[in-house]
Design an enzyme around this catalytic site. Sequence first.
Site, PDB file in Angstrom:
ATOM      1  N   SER A 162       0.808  -1.217   0.000  1.00 33.82           N
ATOM      2  CA  SER A 162       0.000   0.000   0.000  1.00 33.82           C
ATOM      3  C   SER A 162       0.845   1.273   0.000  1.00 33.82           C
ATOM      4  CB  SER A 162      -0.946   0.010   1.204  1.00 33.82           C
ATOM      5  OG  SER A 162      -0.226  -0.162   2.415  1.00 33.82           O
ATOM      6  N   ASP A 408      -3.322   6.646  11.806  1.00 34.44           N
ATOM      7  CA  ASP A 408      -2.506   5.978  10.793  1.00 34.44           C
ATOM      8  C   ASP A 408      -1.162   6.700  10.712  1.00 34.44           C
ATOM      9  OD1 ASP A 408      -1.267   4.958   8.557  1.00 34.44           O
ATOM     10  OD2 ASP A 408      -2.972   5.214   7.208  1.00 34.44           O
ATOM     11  N   HIS A 411       1.013   5.300   6.495  1.00 35.89           N
ATOM     12  CA  HIS A 411       0.865   5.865   5.165  1.00 35.89           C
ATOM     13  C   HIS A 411       1.133   7.370   5.201  1.00 35.89           C
ATOM     14  CE1 HIS A 411      -1.534   2.107   5.230  1.00 35.89           C
ATOM     15  NE2 HIS A 411      -0.947   1.937   4.058  1.00 35.89           N
TER      16      HIS A 411
END
Length: 432
Positions: A162, A408, A411
Amino acid sequence: MASTNHFLGFRSESPVGKGKMNVAKKLHMVAGTWGVRCSFHSLVGILVATVIVAAVYMTGEGGRWLEDRPATTTCRNGGESSCSTCNLFSGKWVFDNRSYPLYKEKECTLMSDQLACGKFGRQDLNYQNWRWQPHQCDLPRFNATALLERLRGKRLVFVGDSLNRGQWVSMVCLVDSYIPPNLKFMHTNGSLITFKAIEYNATIEFYWAPMLVESNSDDPVMHRLPERVVRVQAIEKHARHWTDADLLVFNSYLWWRRSKMKVLWGSFESQDGIYKEVEMVRVYEMALKTWSDWLEVHINRSKTQLFFVSMSPTHQRAEEWGGRNGQNCYSETELISEEGYWGTGSCPKMMGVVDDTIKKLIKRGVDVKVLNITQLSEYRKEGHPSIYRKQWEPLTEDQLSDPKSYADCIHWCLPGVPDVWNELLYTYIMYY
């Protein structure tokens, strides 16, 4: 289109310098290096001094790529002579709200909801305005039209997890506004998602293969499993989708972050497979061996450019940069100022495995360029989505009362840090 949007949604696991751009100090950039402009009529003493300085840079220590591996020494003659080295990955972040961001979040038609931090409520947008400034040169300005022309009739394919998908989204956003709506389209076919610029017959693609080799996490959407199983000797299932690519950008790190991994010898369909737990980093080494062997046999060395992106750092422990114990990237708005800062989320042993694997490939005649984004990204604790992204499942009362619990810190917001990774990639594509 619904499946494409779901794929784009990324349902998956979860030294600083401020100042204006110094336009007076514009260094000539050739093939990713910096040079001293030499006049034919310069005094002999100046020429001698210049040669000595150039020799010092050219013979300096290369070091390991996980530290300060310099870019390739290059020379070019064309009215001017330039021959020196520039370590693109050693530098500082400079605040530049005149030139950055390179695109607007709302204007990128293919932006992912996992990375669109402004859309999901983030108010401090300074993370979009930082420019990476190498110590010895300037990065060339990203030119979307020039890149598309270079990619005419070609396939640029990102392969990995990702984080690599985030870099792919960044690259698509960097060129998106330069292509008329009726001259571009996107298509998803299983693990492969393709953005095509019709006028250039060029594609920028992403292929989901978080371990590079086969695993039970190969589904691009439903890959959250309690236990990961990897077939370290099997890669053809993935590789057949990008064998004929002209440019390949690989990464694989995040999904290996555990003490042991279950390895399968045999197929997932067979009842006769042999399972065995193998410790890190040995299992990672086995997988990269399969990857490198495949490249050696199948890649057209005269056609395909190969890149490997080093590990993307996480910022899960605030105490590592002087914050409070138990905190993470949640509510962070400033960069880390400690030069050479290195968090525990980045594993030097695994980087060593990549380094050794690529050195062996180069000796076997397969050239792989490393985009060493780790150190420069370590400083960017404020660049993660934190809580400002789409939440795929309803938040519990406990989570809502403790936002850091669902932040998060893996990312990256876009526009943001991955755009700089692509500026580095652009430099290699255009000048090396």
